[in-house]
Design a protein around this motif. Structure first.
Motif, PDB file in Angstrom:
ATOM      1  N   GLU A 167       0.475  -1.272  -0.300  1.00  0.00           N
ATOM      2  CA  GLU A 167      -0.048   0.601   0.292  1.00  0.00           C
ATOM      3  C   GLU A 167       0.740   1.672   0.132  1.00  0.00           C
ATOM      4  N   SER A 168       0.645   2.546  -1.079  1.00  0.00           N
ATOM      5  CA  SER A 168       1.157   2.857  -0.731  1.00  0.00           C
ATOM      6  C   SER A 168       0.156   4.580  -0.449  1.00  0.00           C
ATOM      7  N   VAL A 169       0.810   5.687   0.188  1.00  0.00           N
ATOM      8  CA  VAL A 169       0.333   7.314   0.121  1.00  0.00           C
ATOM      9  C   VAL A 169       0.349   8.031  -0.535  1.00  0.00           C
ATOM     10  N   ARG A 170      -0.325   8.940  -1.572  1.00  0.00           N
ATOM     11  CA  ARG A 170      -0.019   9.644  -1.773  1.00  0.00           C
ATOM     12  C   ARG A 170      -1.361  10.442  -2.090  1.00  0.00           C
ATOM     13  N   ASN A 171      -0.848  11.676  -3.209  1.00  0.00           N
ATOM     14  CA  ASN A 171      -1.661  12.636  -3.079  1.00  0.00           C
ATOM     15  C   ASN A 171      -2.395  12.994  -4.739  1.00  0.00           C
ATOM     16  N   ILE A 172      -2.946  12.879  -5.257  1.00  0.00           N
ATOM     17  CA  ILE A 172      -3.797  12.749  -6.768  1.00  0.00           C
ATOM     18  C   ILE A 172      -4.921  13.801  -7.151  1.00  0.00           C
ATOM     19  N   VAL A 173      -4.093  14.513  -8.206  1.00  0.00           N
ATOM     20  CA  VAL A 173      -5.176  15.415  -9.040  1.00  0.00           C
ATOM     21  C   VAL A 173      -6.294  14.709 -10.190  1.00  0.00           C
ATOM     22  N   VAL A 174      -7.013  14.401 -10.467  1.00  0.00           N
ATOM     23  CA  VAL A 174      -8.048  13.818 -10.634  1.00  0.00           C
ATOM     24  C   VAL A 174      -8.853  13.978 -11.893  1.00  0.00           C
ATOM     25  N   ARG A 175      -7.865  13.950 -13.563  1.00  0.00           N
ATOM     26  CA  ARG A 175      -8.094  13.886 -14.564  1.00  0.00           C
ATOM     27  C   ARG A 175      -8.731  13.515 -14.970  1.00  0.00           C
ATOM     28  N   SER A 176      -9.536  12.693 -15.195  1.00  0.00           N
ATOM     29  CA  SER A 176     -10.768  11.585 -15.986  1.00  0.00           C
ATOM     30  C   SER A 176     -10.872  10.516 -15.381  1.00  0.00           C
ATOM     31  N   VAL A 177     -12.378   9.880 -15.044  1.00  0.00           N
ATOM     32  CA  VAL A 177     -12.483   8.950 -14.678  1.00  0.00           C
ATOM     33  C   VAL A 177     -12.495   7.640 -15.747  1.00  0.00           C
ATOM     34  N   VAL A 216      -8.927  22.891 -13.479  1.00  0.00           N
ATOM     35  CA  VAL A 216      -9.763  21.453 -13.730  1.00  0.00           C
ATOM     36  C   VAL A 216      -9.065  21.918 -15.306  1.00  0.00           C
ATOM     37  N   ILE A 217      -8.563  21.148 -16.037  1.00  0.00           N
ATOM     38  CA  ILE A 217      -8.299  20.534 -17.064  1.00  0.00           C
ATOM     39  C   ILE A 217      -9.164  20.440 -18.050  1.00  0.00           C
ATOM     40  N   HIS A 218      -9.909  20.712 -19.272  1.00  0.00           N
ATOM     41  CA  HIS A 218     -10.489  20.244 -20.095  1.00  0.00           C
ATOM     42  C   HIS A 218     -10.284  19.727 -20.925  1.00  0.00           C
ATOM     43  N   GLU A 219      -9.926  18.319 -21.484  1.00  0.00           N
ATOM     44  CA  GLU A 219      -9.396  17.944 -22.549  1.00  0.00           C
ATOM     45  C   GLU A 219      -9.922  16.275 -22.622  1.00  0.00           C
ATOM     46  N   PRO A 220     -10.227  15.418 -23.791  1.00  0.00           N
ATOM     47  CA  PRO A 220     -10.292  14.143 -24.745  1.00  0.00           C
ATOM     48  C   PRO A 220     -10.518  13.641 -23.556  1.00  0.00           C
ATOM     49  N   VAL A 221     -10.578  12.338 -22.851  1.00  0.00           N
ATOM     50  CA  VAL A 221     -10.509  11.815 -21.843  1.00  0.00           C
ATOM     51  C   VAL A 221     -10.220  10.211 -23.085  1.00  0.00           C
ATOM     52  N   ASP A 222      -8.660   9.991 -23.017  1.00  0.00           N
ATOM     53  CA  ASP A 222      -7.888   9.321 -23.519  1.00  0.00           C
ATOM     54  C   ASP A 222      -8.214   7.964 -23.128  1.00  0.00           C
ATOM     55  N   ILE A 223      -8.420   7.376 -23.220  1.00  0.00           N
ATOM     56  CA  ILE A 223      -8.909   5.469 -22.179  1.00  0.00           C
ATOM     57  C   ILE A 223      -7.355   4.597 -22.911  1.00  0.00           C
ATOM     58  N   PRO A 224      -6.177   4.422 -21.835  1.00  0.00           N
ATOM     59  CA  PRO A 224      -5.625   3.639 -22.914  1.00  0.00           C
ATOM     60  C   PRO A 224      -6.047   2.316 -23.667  1.00  0.00           C
ATOM     61  N   GLN A 225      -5.197   1.692 -24.573  1.00  0.00           N
ATOM     62  CA  GLN A 225      -5.222   0.659 -24.903  1.00  0.00           C
ATOM     63  C   GLN A 225      -4.115  -0.572 -23.976  1.00  0.00           C
ATOM     64  N   TRP A 226      -4.672  -1.213 -22.676  1.00  0.00           N
ATOM     65  CA  TRP A 226      -3.387  -1.910 -21.818  1.00  0.00           C
ATOM     66  C   TRP A 226      -2.210  -3.066 -22.293  1.00  0.00           C
ATOM     67  N   PHE A 227      -3.416  -3.628 -22.955  1.00  0.00           N
ATOM     68  CA  PHE A 227      -2.553  -4.765 -23.600  1.00  0.00           C
ATOM     69  C   PHE A 227      -1.924  -5.067 -25.061  1.00  0.00           C
ATOM     70  N   SER A 228      -1.505  -3.836 -25.637  1.00  0.00           N
ATOM     71  CA  SER A 228      -1.601  -3.585 -27.410  1.00  0.00           C
ATOM     72  C   SER A 228      -0.088  -4.116 -27.206  1.00  0.00           C
ATOM     73  N   GLY A 229       0.229  -5.745 -27.447  1.00  0.00           N
ATOM     74  CA  GLY A 229       1.180  -6.383 -28.017  1.00  0.00           C
ATOM     75  C   GLY A 229       2.532  -6.176 -27.440  1.00  0.00           C
ATOM     76  N   ASP A 230       2.829  -5.519 -26.103  1.00  0.00           N
ATOM     77  CA  ASP A 230       4.087  -4.418 -25.634  1.00  0.00           C
ATOM     78  C   ASP A 230       5.049  -6.042 -25.390  1.00  0.00           C
ATOM     79  N   GLY A 231       4.795  -7.584 -25.870  1.00  0.00           N
ATOM     80  CA  GLY A 231       5.480  -7.760 -25.603  1.00  0.00           C
ATOM     81  C   GLY A 231       5.973  -8.311 -23.989  1.00  0.00           C
ATOM     82  N   THR A 232       5.016  -8.000 -23.317  1.00  0.00           N
ATOM     83  CA  THR A 232       5.617  -8.055 -21.779  1.00  0.00           C
ATOM     84  C   THR A 232       4.814  -9.843 -21.095  1.00  0.00           C
ATOM     85  N   SER A 233       4.264 -10.028 -21.553  1.00  0.00           N
ATOM     86  CA  SER A 233       3.479 -11.214 -21.011  1.00  0.00           C
ATOM     87  C   SER A 233       4.637 -12.855 -22.333  1.00  0.00           C
ATOM     88  N   GLU A 234       3.649 -13.823 -21.100  1.00  0.00           N
ATOM     89  CA  GLU A 234       4.779 -14.751 -21.649  1.00  0.00           C
ATOM     90  C   GLU A 234       3.887 -15.898 -21.690  1.00  0.00           C
TER      91      GLU A 234
END
Lengths: 317, 316
Positions: A167-177, A216-234
């Protein structure tokens, strides 16, 4: 971005049969606005509408043609009985409407749920009922982080990282959900790393609003491509018994071969040994890892690890 | 207007054909249509017939209710064509501005990876709006199988497809999106039971058997049809007490509900009461937590878990 390239007659006709009733509801529309709405180039749009303006009924005098003209930056249209009927929704559009309705209702802050439901009730004879369900979790702190994305309030969070079980404690500024694959995430400026990071909301153990606010920054929400073939999986090869077929449906298996006895030979993309251990424990004798060699004993190692809890000094019995 | 294979001219011809039949007070025969539309169709009977049939097919595929009837009297045996306006599936749903606004916002906030949602909004007469909220959702709906399956469910037709290398015939009941995957819930004709298929694992096109139909069970509920593991053992009356470490306690508490918590320990761990009548489902749930959960009792359940672990740890 408007798509370019040759369009078939069916494609052009289909576009027009959607556009014409839409135009008739508005009577006057700026060309650039309509091109954006229908995701076509202004040139293609004008070309299609000018074509439609030359259509009508024999003998094709000006009085028999569609009441439609393009002038400067605008399109003008009058009543055209022959083109006013809307086509029925096709299956892809109707299906997607059902999906939108199911998913939108789970979005925190979606304020129009009541109107959406009444719209769906009216569309029911096309969409049917009780056919589509989009499951989305509702983690404990979702409302707090959603609210913070709107207000810019800095949040102090305790975040659990499963791969390190820390567990870690951190401060965050939420930009998108955003939700993806049924889970909710925040994209936030993170004090611990000094970078924009993604955090899974159900792994936030606690949240404390700080009463400090960031712009507050108004910017398009960019949902990442989590598993885009980065080759890290065995890739692991495994034999899955017929009574453990749920593994094939639930885990990221590929190259699935169903054997005559109902068992399966599959390849599984594995992110870590810990992940594989957990799957092997859950499956018990339902799975046998056959390759690579280093993972062949993963279930035994995991079982010994858990067994030590039961047989060790800390046993709760 | 001259007949040509040019897509632009073909579009114009089909719009004119649609206008002609929509405006006509009675069905028109092929010959009457050709006389009225003149040189828009090519020279020669065969070429005209081929071109007309192609137009008719395109219009029908687009959803235009293009109908045919066989005439009697002096025109006995001739086929006449018309547009059945009552056959348009979508006339006017009477959506209020607020309802349309809700659909538009839903289309803006839910990212599906296709333009189908936005096309549906335009189809209904609405506008495409931008999402001005920082909260959105992604539910991918790409692929042809999903709309085909939806169509079959909505029209109560069986489907067939290849799955794990075998042809399956299924009465499709519903579609569930879970953890990023779509699942079809339906009754398999071979197993004669309700089972679940992962849609991205379907290896062929989905074939809809339009000449057959089925009746979905009246008590079918898509929201509960595809049970999660905990639901598999929820009905059991036999219970085990499981101590769950602090790190996973919040997740377990959410999953089982506060009523399942028996003891809260100072270190954040909790003891929970869990149905265990279905031992396979119980084991699947328990071992998802690896060594962060331990069965406290009853003794026979704890003994069973230890026996499983010993069996697994001794296998070479």
């Amino acid at each position: 971005m408007a798509r370019r390239g040759p369009r078939s007659a069916a494609e052009r006709l289909r576009g027009l049969l959607v556009m014409l009733p839409w135009l008739m509801q508005r009577t006057e529309v700026r060309i650039s606005d309509m091109a954006q709405q229908f995701d076509v180039s202004e040139a293609d749009l004008v070309d299609d509408l000018e074509l439609a303006s030359m259509c009508g009924v024999p003998p094709y005098t000006p009085f028999d043609l569609a009441d439609l003209w393009v002038d400067n930056e605008f399109i003008y249209v009058g009543p055209n009985k022959q083109f006013e009927q809307r086509l029925r929704l096709r299956a892809p559009e109707a299906f997607t409407l059902s999906v939108l309705a199911s998913a939108a209702n789970d979005i925190p802050g979606f304020s129009q749920g009541e109107h959406l439901q009444s719209a769906l009730h009216k569309l029911q004879r096309v969409l049917g009922e009780n056919i589509v369900d989009v499951e989305t979790e509702s983690p404990e702190h979702l409302d707090v982080v959603t609210n913070a994305a709107d207000t810019g309030e800095v949040l102090r969070i305790v975040y659990w990282t499963p791969s390190r079980n820390e567990e870690s404690v951190r401060n965050i500024v939420v930009r998108s959900v955003f939700s993806d694959k049924g889970n909710w995430y925040v994209s936030a400026d993170d004090s611990a790393s000094g970078e924009r990071r993604h955090f899974r909301v159900d792994r936030i153990r606690s949240v404390t609003p700080t009463a400090e606010f960031s712009t507050v920054i108004h910017e398009p929400v960019d949902i990442p491509q989590w598993f885009s073939g980065d080759g890290t999986s065995e890739i692991v090869t495994a034999h899955v018994a017929s009574h453990a077929a749920w593994i094939v449906e639930s885990y990221p298996c590929r190259n699935i071969v169903e054997n005559r006895d109902g068992s399966f030979t599959v390849e599984i993309a594995v992110s870590s040994e810990h992940w594989l251990s957990r799957m092997a424990l859950r499956a018990g004798d339902g799975i046998t890892i056959t390759a690579p060699e280093k993972f062949a004993g993963v279930a035994q190692r995991a079982a010994r690890q858990v067994l030590s809890r039961y047989e060790g000094d800390n046993s709760a019995s | 207007v001259v007949a040509t294979a040019d897509p632009k001219r073909a579009t114009e011809r089909m719009l004119n054909l649609l206008a002609l039949l929509t405006n006509s007070l009675r069905p028109l025969t092929f010959d009457e249509i050709m006389i009225r539309m003149g040189a828009q169709y090519p020279e020669g009977h065969e070429a005209r017939r081929t071109s007309f049939e192609r137009d008719k097919k395109v219009l029908r595929e687009l959803g235009v209710p293009f109908t045919m009837k066989t005439l009697g009297g002096a025109d006995a045996g001739k086929t006449a064509y018309s547009i059945d306006k009552s056959g348009y599936g979508l006339v006017d749903f009477g959506l209020t501005p607020e309802e349309m606004s809700a659909l538009q916002e839903a289309a803006a906030l839910v990212q599906t990876g296709t333009s189908w949602g936005k096309q549906a909004v335009l189809w209904l007469g609405g506008d495409i709006v931008s999402a001005d909220s920082p909260t959105v959702s992604r539910v991918k709906v790409d692929g042809e199988a999903l709309p085909d399956l939806w169509q079959a469910i909505a029209s109560s037709h069986p489907v067939s497809f290849t799955y794990h290398g075998k042809t399956r015939v299924v009465n499709p009941y519903g579609l569930v999106s879970r953890n990023g995957f779509w699942y079809l819930v339906g009754k398999d004709s071979v197993r004669e039971s309700q089972i679940v298929f992962r849609v991205d694992r379907i290896q062929s096109a989905v074939s809809i058997e339009t000449k057959k139909s089925f009746e979905r069970p009246a008590d079918f509920d898509i929201t509960t049809a595809f049970a999660r593991d905990p639901k598999d053992f929820a009905a059991s009356t036999e219970r085990a007490v499981v101590r769950v470490d602090a790190g996973v306690a919040p997740t377990v508490r959410r999953e089982l509900g506060d009523d399942a918590v028996i003891v809260e320990h100072d270190d954040g761990s909790v003891d929970v009461s869990v149905p265990c009548g279905n031992l396979v489902a119980f084991r699947t749930w328990l071992f998802a937590m690896v060594d962060r959960a331990e069965v406290i009792g009853p003794d026979e359940v704890r003994g069973q878990v230890i026996a499983w672990l010993r069996d697994m740890s001794e296998v070479n």
